[in-house]
Design a protein around this motif. Structure first.
Motif, short mmCIF file in Angstrom:
data_model
loop_
_atom_site.label_atom_id
_atom_site.label_comp_id
_atom_site.label_asym_id
_atom_site.label_seq_id
_atom_site.Cartn_x
_atom_site.Cartn_y
_atom_site.Cartn_z
N ASN A 1 0.83 -1.21 0.00
CA ASN A 1 0.00 0.00 0.00
C ASN A 1 0.87 1.26 0.00
N HIS A 2 1.92 1.24 0.83
CA HIS A 2 2.83 2.40 0.91
C HIS A 2 3.51 2.63 -0.44
N PHE A 3 3.97 1.54 -1.05
CA PHE A 3 4.65 1.64 -2.35
C PHE A 3 3.70 2.19 -3.41
N CYS A 4 2.44 1.79 -3.33
CA CYS A 4 1.41 2.26 -4.25
C CYS A 4 1.21 3.78 -4.10
N ILE A 5 1.17 4.24 -2.85
CA ILE A 5 1.00 5.68 -2.58
C ILE A 5 2.20 6.48 -3.10
N LEU A 6 3.42 5.94 -2.89
CA LEU A 6 4.63 6.61 -3.37
C LEU A 6 4.59 6.76 -4.89
N ALA A 7 4.04 5.75 -5.56
CA ALA A 7 4.05 5.73 -7.03
C ALA A 7 2.91 6.54 -7.66
N LEU A 8 2.00 7.07 -6.86
CA LEU A 8 0.89 7.85 -7.42
C LEU A 8 1.43 9.07 -8.17
N PRO A 9 0.98 9.30 -9.41
CA PRO A 9 1.43 10.51 -10.12
C PRO A 9 0.73 11.74 -9.56
N PRO A 10 1.23 12.93 -9.87
CA PRO A 10 0.57 14.16 -9.41
C PRO A 10 -0.86 14.24 -9.96
N ALA A 11 -1.74 14.87 -9.21
CA ALA A 11 -3.12 15.07 -9.65
C ALA A 11 -3.17 16.29 -10.58
N PRO A 12 -4.22 16.41 -11.39
CA PRO A 12 -4.37 17.64 -12.20
C PRO A 12 -4.47 18.86 -11.29
N ALA A 13 -3.96 19.99 -11.75
CA ALA A 13 -4.01 21.22 -10.93
C ALA A 13 -5.46 21.65 -10.74
N PRO A 14 -5.89 21.82 -9.48
CA PRO A 14 -7.28 22.24 -9.24
C PRO A 14 -7.43 23.76 -9.36
N LYS A 15 -8.67 24.24 -9.46
CA LYS A 15 -8.92 25.67 -9.43
C LYS A 15 -9.03 26.10 -7.97
N LEU A 16 -8.06 26.86 -7.52
CA LEU A 16 -8.02 27.30 -6.12
C LEU A 16 -8.02 28.81 -6.06
N PRO A 17 -8.58 29.38 -5.01
CA PRO A 17 -8.51 30.84 -4.85
C PRO A 17 -7.06 31.28 -4.67
N GLU A 18 -6.79 32.51 -4.98
CA GLU A 18 -5.41 33.02 -4.85
C GLU A 18 -4.94 32.92 -3.41
N ALA A 19 -3.73 32.42 -3.24
CA ALA A 19 -3.19 32.24 -1.88
C ALA A 19 -2.71 33.57 -1.33
N SER A 20 -2.94 33.80 -0.04
CA SER A 20 -2.47 35.04 0.58
C SER A 20 -1.02 34.88 1.02
N GLU A 21 -0.23 35.90 0.77
CA GLU A 21 1.19 35.88 1.15
C GLU A 21 1.33 36.21 2.63
N PRO A 22 2.22 35.52 3.35
CA PRO A 22 2.44 35.86 4.76
C PRO A 22 3.08 37.24 4.89
N THR A 23 2.75 37.95 5.93
CA THR A 23 3.32 39.28 6.17
C THR A 23 4.75 39.14 6.69
N SER A 24 5.49 40.24 6.66
CA SER A 24 6.87 40.21 7.18
C SER A 24 6.86 39.90 8.68
N LYS A 25 5.82 40.39 9.38
CA LYS A 25 5.71 40.11 10.82
C LYS A 25 5.53 38.61 11.06
N GLU A 26 4.72 37.97 10.22
CA GLU A 26 4.50 36.51 10.36
C GLU A 26 5.76 35.74 10.01
N LEU A 27 6.43 36.14 8.92
CA LEU A 27 7.64 35.43 8.49
C LEU A 27 8.78 35.56 9.49
N CYS A 28 8.84 36.67 10.19
CA CYS A 28 9.94 36.89 11.14
C CYS A 28 9.52 36.61 12.58
#
Length: 467
Positions: free
Chosen positions: A308-335
Motif C-alpha cells: 500500500n505504501h509503495f502504491c501511494i509513493l508511485a501515485l502521479p501528481p493530480a491535475p491542478a485544481p482551481k483554487l482561490p489566490e493564496a495570501s502571502e504571509p506578512t513580514s511580521k508573520e515570516l519573522c
C-alpha cells in the motif's frame, strides 16, 4: 541478531570509541567470539560496502581482510592487551598512505591531518553520499545458479558487496535481513529438483522485504541529503501534489510523522524499527486520506501495508485544481516565532498549484525561503528587505515555475520521442534567434533535466546541481 546489529553499528560508526580504546577492543572481541569468524566477516563486508558505496569490490575486500585479521589476531586467548590499539593505529596509517589499497573518500585527507584516536574516529565517521539510483540488477535465476555453483563463497561476497553498496542508505537491519534471505533463497533453489518453482515461491515470500529495502533506501537517502526539516517539507509537497484539495492542516502532521520516522529509523539498529514505523505511518496516511481521494482509497485497499505504501509513493501528481489566490504571509508573520511554519505554508500553496513541479525545484525554493528569512529578519527593517526581495521574486519566479512544471508535466504524460519532438518545436518558437547548434544544446539540457529529475525517486544531489 541483536548482537550482530550492535557489531555493525560499531564497525560503521565507531561511536563506542568515545568511551576509550580498551572498551572498543572489549566490544569487538566479545562480538567476534560470539558470532564466529565467518559471521563477523559477512557483517564486515555489508558494513563497509554500505559505508564506502563507491568503493570497488577489490578495495572493500582489502579492508575486510584487514579488519577480520585484526580481530582474529587480537581477540585470541593470551593476545597482548595493546594488540588491538596498535593494529587499528596501523590500519589508520595505511588508510592515509598515498598507495592505500582501501576505498578512496573525499574526506580522507582531512582525517589524516589528525593523529591517534582522533584520526581513527574521523576515518570511522566517513561515509559516501547516496548513489543517484540503486545500481544492483538481479541476474536471471539460471545466471544466479551458475555463479553460485562455480564458487559459492565468491558469489556470496560479490552479492553482499553489490547489494549493500547499491542500497547503502537502507538501515543496517533491513540490509542484513534482505541479504541473508536472498542468499538462503539461492542456496536452497539452486540445489532444488525444481528450481523455477522454488525461486517463484521464495521471491513471493521475499516481496515485502524487497519493497522495504527499496523504500527505506529511498527514504533514508532523502533524509541523509535533506535532514529532518527539509524531509518534512519534501513529503508535504509530494502529498500536496498528489491530493491538492487537502488542506495544510490535513497534510502537515503526516509529513512530520514521515520525518520523525526517518530520524528514528535510518540509523537505528533496532531490528524492526523501519518496518514497524513505516507500517504505522502508512496506516495513518490511509486513515487520513482514503475518504478524501479515490486513488488513495484504491492504494489502501490491500492487506499488505508495505505494498500500500509503495502504491501511494508511485501515485502521479493530480491535475491542478482551481483554487482561490493564496495570501502571502506578512513580514511580521515570516519573522515571528512561527516564521518557518508560515514559510512552509506558503510553499505548500505553490506545490499544490503546480502539481508537476519537481522535488528539486521545490527543494531549491525551500532553501531560498530559509535564506530570505535569515537575511531579512535580522535587519533593522525586515519589512522593507522582504518587500524588495518579494518584488524581484514576483517578476522572476512565475515564469520559471511554469516552465519547470510544464516540462515535467509533459515528460510524465507523453512517450519519450513525442515529448522530445514537442519540446524541440516549442524551443524553435520561443528561442527563434538561437542557432541550430544552440537549439540542440538547449534541447539536450532540458531533456537531460526531465529524464533525471521529473521522476519521484530522482537523484537529489544531481538534480540540485541541475536546477
Amino acid at each position: 541478531m541483536r548482537a550482530a546489529l550492535a557489531l555493525l553499528l560499531l564497525l560503521a560508526t565507531a561511536h563506542a570509541a568515545h568511551r576509550g580504546r580498551a572498551y572498543v577492543r572489549e566490544k569487538v572481541c566479545q562480538e567476534y567470539r560470539m558470532l564466529g569468524k565467518e559471521n563477523f566477516r559477512t557483517l564486515t563486508i555489508i558494513a563497509n560496502s554500505r559505508k564506502y558505496s563507491n568503493g570497488t569490490f577489490e578495495e572493500i575486500g582489502h579492508l575486510v581482510r584487514e579488519i577480520v585479521s585484526l580481530a582474529e589476531t587480537c581477540c585470541a586467548d593470551g593476545a597482548d592487551p595493546s594488540c588491538y590499539d596498535a593494529g587499528s593505529t596501523a590500519l589508520s596509517v595505511k588508510s592515509c598512505s598515498a598507495d592505500s589499497p582501501f576505498p578512496a573518500h573525499p574526506g580522507t585527507a582531512e582525517c589524516c591531518a589528525h593523529k591517534g584516536l582522533e584520526r581513527k574516529l574521523c576515518l570511522a565517521a566517513l561515509r559516501h553520499p547516496p548513489q543517484p539510483l540503486p545500481q544492483y540488477l538481479q541476474p536471471s535465476d539460471k545466471e544466479l545458479c551458475q555463479a553460485f555453483r562455480q564458487d559459492p563463497r565468491e558469489f556470496a561476497d560479490r552479492f553482499l558487496y553489490e547489494y549493500s553498496s547499491s542500497y547503502s542508505q537502507a538501515p543496517l537491519p533491513v540490509l542484513l535481513s534482505s541479504t541473508r534471505t536472498f542468499l538462503s533463497m539461492v542456496s536452497t533453489c539452486c540445489i532444488s529438483p525444481a528450481p523455477t518453482a522454488c525461486f517463484l515461491k521464495e521471491k513471493l515470500e521475499r516481496k515485502t522485504l524487497s519493497l522495504l529495502t527499496l523504500t527505506s533506501n529511498r527514504i533514508c537517502s532523502r533524509f541523509s541529503v535533506y535532514g529532518k526539516d527539509k524531509v518534512s517539507f519534501s513529503y508535504l509537497a509530494s502529498l500536496a501534489q498528489k491530493i491538492p484539495t487537502a488542506s495544510f492542516e490535513d497534510l502537515l502532521p503526516l509529513a512530520e510523522d514521515a520525518a520523525e520516522l526517518s530520524s528514528q529509523c535510518c540509523d537505528s539498529v533496532a531490528e524492526d524499527c523501519m518496518q514497524k514505523k513505516l507500517l504505522e505511518h502508512t496506516a495513518k496516511v490511509c486513515t487520513a486520506l482514503s475518504a478524501r481521494d479515490t486513488r488513495f482509497a484504491d492504494c489502501c485497499k490491500g492487506k499488505n501495508l508495505m505494498e500500500n505504501h509503495f502504491c501511494i509513493l508511485a501515485l502521479p501528481p493530480a491535475p491542478a485544481p482551481k483554487l482561490p489566490e493564496a495570501s502571502e504571509p506578512t513580514s511580521k508573520e515570516l519573522c515571528g516565532k512561527e516564521g518557518a511554519l508560515q514559510a512552509t505554508r506558503s510553499l505548500f500553496e505553490v506545490a499544490r498549484r503546480h502539481p508537476s513541479l519537481p522535488d528539486a525545484v521545490l527543494a531549491k525554493l525551500y532553501d531560498s525561503s530559509g535564506k530570505l528569512r535569515g537575511d531579512c529578519c535580522s535587519t533593522k527593517d525586515p519589512s522593507t528587505c522582504l518587500d524588495s526581495k518579494h518584488k524581484r521574486m514576483e517578476a522572476e519566479l512565475p515564469p520559471l515555475l511554469e516552465k519547470a512544471s510544464q516540462l515535467c508535466g509533459q515528460y510524465n504524460k507523453l512517450p519519450f520521442l513525442e515529448f522530445k519532438k514537442r519540446l524541440r518545436e516549442s524551443l524553435a518558437q520561443t528561442e527563434s534567434e538561437a542557432s541550430p547548434a544552440q537549439l540542440e544544446q538547449l534541447l539536450e539540457q532540458r531533456v537531460s533535466f526531465a529524464s533525471t529529475c521529473c521522476l519521484p525517486d530522482s537523484p537529489l544531489l544531481l538534480c540540485a546541481s541541475k536546477v
